[in-house]
Design a protein around this motif. Structure first.
Motif, PDB file in Angstrom:
ATOM      1  N   LEU B 179       0.827  -1.256  -0.072  1.00  0.00           N
ATOM      2  CA  LEU B 179      -0.121  -0.151  -0.210  1.00  0.00           C
ATOM      3  C   LEU B 179       0.775   1.271  -0.141  1.00  0.00           C
ATOM      4  N   ILE B 180       0.385   2.345  -0.572  1.00  0.00           N
ATOM      5  CA  ILE B 180       1.110   3.444  -0.747  1.00  0.00           C
ATOM      6  C   ILE B 180       0.225   4.624  -0.412  1.00  0.00           C
ATOM      7  N   GLN B 181       0.482   5.753   0.176  1.00  0.00           N
ATOM      8  CA  GLN B 181      -0.243   6.754   0.542  1.00  0.00           C
ATOM      9  C   GLN B 181      -0.594   7.591  -0.923  1.00  0.00           C
ATOM     10  N   GLN B 182      -1.842   8.145  -1.132  1.00  0.00           N
ATOM     11  CA  GLN B 182      -2.366   8.705  -2.294  1.00  0.00           C
ATOM     12  C   GLN B 182      -1.486   9.712  -2.728  1.00  0.00           C
ATOM     13  N   LYS B 237      16.215  -3.139  -6.374  1.00  0.00           N
ATOM     14  CA  LYS B 237      15.837  -1.491  -6.446  1.00  0.00           C
ATOM     15  C   LYS B 237      14.428  -1.375  -6.408  1.00  0.00           C
ATOM     16  N   VAL B 238      13.509  -2.011  -6.835  1.00  0.00           N
ATOM     17  CA  VAL B 238      12.183  -1.984  -6.542  1.00  0.00           C
ATOM     18  C   VAL B 238      11.899  -1.845  -4.922  1.00  0.00           C
ATOM     19  N   LYS B 239      12.807  -2.696  -4.216  1.00  0.00           N
ATOM     20  CA  LYS B 239      12.390  -2.747  -2.541  1.00  0.00           C
ATOM     21  C   LYS B 239      13.052  -1.567  -2.251  1.00  0.00           C
ATOM     22  N   LYS B 240      14.097  -1.032  -2.753  1.00  0.00           N
ATOM     23  CA  LYS B 240      14.425   0.155  -2.125  1.00  0.00           C
ATOM     24  C   LYS B 240      13.631   1.391  -2.408  1.00  0.00           C
ATOM     25  N   ILE B 241      13.094   1.552  -3.589  1.00  0.00           N
ATOM     26  CA  ILE B 241      12.226   2.641  -3.909  1.00  0.00           C
ATOM     27  C   ILE B 241      10.928   2.511  -2.977  1.00  0.00           C
ATOM     28  N   CYS B 242      10.372   1.175  -2.741  1.00  0.00           N
ATOM     29  CA  CYS B 242       9.228   1.131  -1.979  1.00  0.00           C
ATOM     30  C   CYS B 242       9.649   1.638  -0.341  1.00  0.00           C
ATOM     31  N   HIS B 248       4.004   0.378   2.539  1.00  0.00           N
ATOM     32  CA  HIS B 248       3.808  -0.945   3.252  1.00  0.00           C
ATOM     33  C   HIS B 248       3.572  -2.224   2.403  1.00  0.00           C
ATOM     34  N   VAL B 249       4.929  -2.849   2.319  1.00  0.00           N
ATOM     35  CA  VAL B 249       4.816  -3.995   1.543  1.00  0.00           C
ATOM     36  C   VAL B 249       4.494  -5.140   2.330  1.00  0.00           C
ATOM     37  N   TYR B 250       3.522  -6.046   1.595  1.00  0.00           N
ATOM     38  CA  TYR B 250       3.258  -7.351   2.225  1.00  0.00           C
ATOM     39  C   TYR B 250       3.607  -8.500   1.275  1.00  0.00           C
ATOM     40  N   PRO B 251       3.951  -9.522   1.837  1.00  0.00           N
ATOM     41  CA  PRO B 251       4.176 -10.608   0.640  1.00  0.00           C
ATOM     42  C   PRO B 251       3.072 -11.074  -0.277  1.00  0.00           C
ATOM     43  N   TYR B 252       3.464 -11.335  -1.430  1.00  0.00           N
ATOM     44  CA  TYR B 252       2.440 -11.521  -2.458  1.00  0.00           C
ATOM     45  C   TYR B 252       2.079 -13.043  -2.497  1.00  0.00           C
TER      46      TYR B 252
END
Lengths: 351, 759
Positions: B179-182, B237-242, B248-252
């Motif tokens: 999830l990311i803030q609007q 890289k994607v994780k770092k940007i997140c 808020h990253v959750y396992p997919y």
């Protein structure tokens, strides 16, 4: 721009100028420093700071008090004030504020990249970053591997982007390259800021230009001093000097050739402003360091900026004076907490 | 009442407080607010003082209380604000209170921490379920429509989310979702694009309901995103940007079964957490409710306690350490109260109500009504008018007299619209009316002209007397402060300036009233012209009021002109001379030491030194300069400003007194209007039903009279009178100087406790 700030300045910026002058009146005085130096513990320091404009900014801190807690709270306070100024400012003052923050942003970016190089966690370094130079993209800085990467991927939309024009390279970012990047960024930043103030004209230019000229020359001197005995070539060194100071162009050329402190001093002797500064520097046995002398001169210029009205320099000067005050308090607090009282008096009084 | 005119005389008292009871004594003093403490330990910095430990303890208590109030506010529990202010706590209770509060704080922190942890956990789980729900639709949509991402090669697009087929191709397909803030979505996507050069697919959808941020507790809108990428490098890289955008990253979950399992697990855990959280919150609320009952009085008590210790820090210890010595300023009149406060006593309060002023105003307006002979714009003929109209008719005079005078007969009366009574005809004017204005003027058409001139003169006369009185009061000031030179160099020139111009004007007015009678009134000169001529010296000779007028006026003008430079330069030059001639005088004063004496002058000197010492703390060192230096320029400037103000003020202030006339005029006209528009209309209806009309008319008349004539006009008269006193009268003598008395009083402590105050 019309050359009579008296007529229109207060329409947009009068409130903020009044505010910043009020804030300046709250800077610690000589008497305050005399009292602070007498403190036995950090608790005493806290009690005395309560009687000043800092108020009870440490009231909610649980014991024991540490120097870093004091430092963070002071920074937060300055940051709150600055954010207030910035949020209430109109153009072109807001651009001026943006230029002021760029300084801290550059420092933060470099700090983060150094941290990434030493494999430290981002969170740990973030806490050390200056709050005035915070921006969202900052934490992603360590993705980049080369300066152009850094620019293209991360900083292209930040206010720092324009300063990248002459440091796009594909070198990997090792310690030396990061330092070079910092100096180049700082160089183009200073030149851009100088140009902005010059173009703005009026009292702002009259006040800010000398301050920025001094800042540029100070950097040139410090770069020279730090490059003695390193692998940095003289030509490379010259490319790092900001070219908006009084030293430009002759002095910078001479500085690039300097090989030790004595030669540097000889260059400075050609300039009326810097000659007395270098003469005030003590030898190795004691006395003031070059940095301290520069700081003192900076404080003097910033205090004088308040003698003129209707210009943006007061905001710059206030922030710098406050920073100096914070450095002083931290210095005194460190001396107290480490029980190292002999050097406690080498702070730089402001008023 | 003396304090109304002069600054309150103060005395410096020394209090010897037994160290055992000092706290209680100060507590009693603080409730009364009678005395202002002098700081006897000015050279001691704040952290080296005697009671610094106690102050620190108070601060610790304040910190705990601030925390309590913050928590109570956060839980939305109303804070009871008692009206009474509890006294400072006795020393015995302080320790107990501290222990209680500390225990409470520890408990509260523990519970809150647990609660926060639980809540954060819960929020994260809720976010996770939302994410799972939304990302499921992503997959479906992508499979069904296979649309939107044209930049990808067709091979990859076909099996976009088919993990197995991608593995076959040798590239590792990875997912990051969260999830990311609007507000951050746009920048996030851009940065992903720039960094990963398009080797990612971002799908996102807005979450329909706003969720609370587990970190900050803010309720905001969120976006759910799903990033699919190829390769480890890009994954990092994607994780770092997140991280950078605080997603808020959750396992997919890779397969549908996994997704269902996770979802079920989440649901049960959320249920469990809800119940636990609920119980924790209940408990927390109980604790806070209990704390909220006493927190208000505790805040006040701690504030008072801290104030007492601050004051005790200003006292010095005597040699034996058994006694605290305090030095206080106290109004002399309150000394006995102070004694009693230290022995426990009470003060009677004097009340001074405004009702007497209103009564006096009413009485005075009745008197002026009689003088103007005006009651609801009607005049009352009490004593019979002094004018006789019939004497104007020719029939009442002998033939010889008829020839000399302009008399009336029937045809004159019939053909003239306006006729004037001539007081010089015998019998027409039989002498003045005994009290105030003759009622006959109310019938005359030139009534206003007559009254205006009369009222204007009256205003000027009253004003000048008032202002002269003000200047004379100034003399008393100079006598009081023993500055005799001020009388000769300031007050007397001021008086001369005022009296030679405006005093003379009054003289002319009264002289004209007395000297010119009805017979000679036609040849009487205009005062206005005479007064103007006094300054202009016209070439053409006017007749003048009296012989030798010209010389008298010249003399007065010369005196006026001479008094101006004296006013401007006299005092500064005298002080300068004094300073230069007797420079040793100053030195003898500078060696002043703090010895207590009873004489008033010494005490006032002490006070001024007190202030200077206060200043020294702020701008140190400057004191020596300002204290002893004689600044001639400054004195000259001050005197010049005062003189200019006075000279111009004499003219403008005199004009300002004309407001008396204006107000009187306005009042008379208003009452006239009310009478003519209402009562007269009502009274004219003379049918039998007139009474019915008259009743509401009288009611309206009464209401308007009370609100406009009494209340509104009364207020305006009151205001203008105050203004005349304040501005025109008091600026002649009132300085309003002195030192503000800031007593040590609990009532000056901020009694409301807001968050700002505590936090």
């Amino acid at each position: 721009m019309l050359e009579c700030a008296e007529l229109y300045f207060n329409v947009d910026h009068g409130y903020l100028e009044g505010l910043v002058r009020g804030c300046k009146a709250g800077l610690l005085t000589k008497q305050d420093y005399i009292n602070l130096v007498q403190c036995e513990t950090l608790e005493d320091l806290k009690i005395h700071l309560q009687t000043t404009d800092y108020g009870n900014f440490l009231a909610n801190q649980t014991n024991p008090l540490t120097v870093s807690k004091i430092d963070t709270e002071m920074r937060k306070k300055l940051c709150r004030e600055f954010e207030y100024f910035r949020n209430h400012s109109l153009e072109p003052l807001s651009t001026f504020f943006t230029y002021m923050t760029c300084n801290y942003m550059i420092d933060n970016v470099i700090l983060l990249m150094n941290g990434a190089l030493q494999k430290k966690s981002v969170k740990e370094i973030m806490s050390k970053c200056h709050p005035l130079g915070r921006f969202t993209e900052m934490e992603a800085v360590n993705i980049a591997e080369t300066p152009s990467d850094l620019f293209n991927a991360i900083l292209v939309e930040t206010p720092l982007a324009p300063f990248f024009h002459d440091c796009m390279s594909e070198n990997t970012l090792d310690e030396l390259n990061i330092e070079l990047l910092r100096n180049k960024l700082y160089k183009s930043y200073l030149e851009a800021f100088y140009k902005f103030c010059k173009n703005h004209g009026d009292v702002t230019a009259e006040i800010m230009c000398p301050i920025l000229e001094f800042e540029a020359d100070r950097r040139a001197f410090i770069i020279t001093l730090n490059s003695f005995g390193t692998e940095l070539s003289k030509d490379d060194r010259e490319t790092l000097y900001p070219r908006c100071g009084k030293l430009y162009p002759e002095g910078l050329r001479l500085l690039a050739q300097a090989e030790d402190f004595e030669q540097m001093k000889r260059v400075a002797e050609h300039y009326g402003e810097y000659k007395p500064l270098f003469e005030a520097v003590g030898d190795r046995n004691g006395g003031k360091t070059l940095e301290d002398v520069f700081y003192e001169h900076e404080v003097q210029m910033n205090v004088l900026a308040f003698n003129r009205q209707f210009h943006y320099g007061v905001f710059y000067a206030y922030t710098k004076l406050k920073e100096q005050e914070m450095r002083n308090i931290v210095w005194i607090a460190e001396c107290i907490s480490q029980r190292h009282r002999t050097k406690i008096n080498s702070y730089i009084p402001i008023l | 009442m003396g304090s109304l005119f002069r600054s309150e005389p103060m005395c410096l008292a020394q209090l010897f407080l037994q160290s055992g009871t000092a706290y209680e004594c100060l507590s009693a003093l603080g409730e009364k607010g009678l005395v202002q403490f002098r700081d006897l330990n000015q050279n001691v910095s704040s952290f080296q003082r005697k009671f610094v430990g106690e102050v620190k303890r108070c601060e610790e208590l304040e910190r705990i209380l601030a925390y309590l109030v913050q928590e109570i506010n956060r839980a939305d529990i109303p804070l009871p604000e008692g009206e009474t202010s509890p006294p400072a706590p006795p020393l015995k209770q302080v320790l107990e209170m501290q222990e209680q509060l500390q225990k409470l704080e520890v408990e509260l922190r523990e519970v809150t921490k647990n609660k926060e942890k639980l809540r954060k956990n819960l929020l994260e789980l809720i976010e996770y379920t939302h994410m799972l729900r939304v990302t499921k639709t992503f997959v479906k949509r992508n499979v069904e429509f296979e649309p939107t991402y044209e930049e990808f090669p067709p091979l990859e697009r076909e099996s976009l989310l088919d993990y197995n087929s991608m593995q076959r191709l040798g590239a590792k397909l990875g997912f990051v979702s969260g999830l990311i803030q609007q507000g951050k979505v746009e920048a996030f996507e851009k940065m992903l694009w720039r960094v990963c050069k398009g080797y990612t697919i971002v799908t996102y959808a807005e979450l329909d309901e706003p969720l609370e941020d587990p970190e900050t507790g803010e309720v905001i809108k969120w976006y759910v995103f799903l990033i699919s990428f190829w390769g480890e490098q890009i994954g990092h890289k994607v994780k770092k940007i997140c991280d950078c955008y605080h997603c808020h990253v959750y396992p997919y979950p890779n397969t549908a079964e996994e997704r269902r399992e996770i979802q079920e697990g989440l649901n049960t855990r959320i249920q469990d957490l809800y119940t636990v959280l609920h119980k924790t919150e209940d408990y927390l609320r109980q604790v806070l409710c209990k704390a909220a009952e006493s927190v208000y009085s505790r805040v006040i008590q701690v504030k008072k306690m801290k104030a007492i210790y601050h004051m005790l820090n200003m006292c010095s210890f005597d040699v034996t350490n058994k006694c605290l010595i305090a030095e206080v300023w106290c109004p002399e009149a309150d000394l006995h109260n102070l004694r009693r406060a230290l022995e426990d006593g009470s003060i009677m309060r004097m009340f001074f109500n405004g009702r007497y002023i209103l009564l006096l105003m009413g009485l005075f307006s009745v008197y002026t009504g009689l003088i103007y002979n005006d009651c609801f714009s009607k005049s009352v003929n009490l004593f019979g008018s002094g004018w006789n109209v019939s004497a104007m008719y020719s029939s009442s005079h002998s033939l010889g007299e008829q020839k000399e005078m302009v008399l009336w007969n029937d045809s004159v009366v019939r053909h003239n619209k306006v006729l004037q009574l001539d007081p010089s005809i015998p019998g027409v004017f039989q002498g003045p009316y005994p009290l105030g204005i003759d009622p006959i003027w109310n019938l005359a058409t030139n009534r206003l002209t007559f009254l205006n001139s009369f009222k204007m003169k009256m205003s000027v006369i009253l004003g000048i007397i008032h202002m002269t009185f003000g200047v004379v009061l100034g003399i008393f000031n100079h006598l009081h402060f023993r500055k005799k030179f001020n009388i000769y160099l300031v007050s007397i020139p001021e008086l001369l300036f005022m009296l030679c111009i405006f005093g003379y004007l009054i003289f002319m007015i009264i002289y004209k009233w007395l000297v010119f009678s009805a017979e000679t009134s036609r040849v009487a000169p205009s005062i206005l012209i005479e007064f103007i001529n006094m300054f202009l010296f016209p070439a053409s000779e006017t007749k003048g009021l009296y012989t030798g007028q010209e010389h008298v006026q010249r003399l007065l003008l010369v005196i006026t002109a001479l008094s101006v430079p004296v006013l401007f330069l006299g005092k500064p030059l005298f002080l300068w001379w004094l300073h230069n001639g007797r420079s040793c005088f100053g030195v003898s004063r500078s060696g002043y030491t703090l010895i207590r004496k009873d004489s008033e002058e010494e005490v006032s000197l002490l006070g001024s030194q007190d202030i200077e010492e206060g200043n020294r703390q702020m701008d140190d060192g400057c004191r020596e300069m300002t204290c002893e230096e004689f600044n001639f320029g400054e004195i000259l400037m001050t005197q010049a400003i005062h003189s200019i103000e006075y000279c111009l003020g004499c003219i403008s202030n005199t004009a300002s007194y004309l407001r008396l006339w204006a107000l009187s005029l306005a009042h008379a006209q208003l009452s006239d209007v009310l009478w003519a528009m209402l009562m007269r209309v009502g009274l004219r209806v003379d049918t039998t039903y007139g009474v019915l009309l008259l009743l509401p008319v009288i009611a309206l008349f009464a209401v308007l009279t009370i609100f406009i004539l009494l209340i509104m006009e009364g207020l305006s008269a009151f205001l203008h009178a105050i203004r005349l006193h304040w501005v025109e009268f008091q600026n002649k003598f009132y300085v309003g100087a002195g030192t503000k008395f800031v007593p040590f009083s609990f009532s000056l402590l901020a009694s409301k406790f807001s968050n700002d105050d505590l936090a």
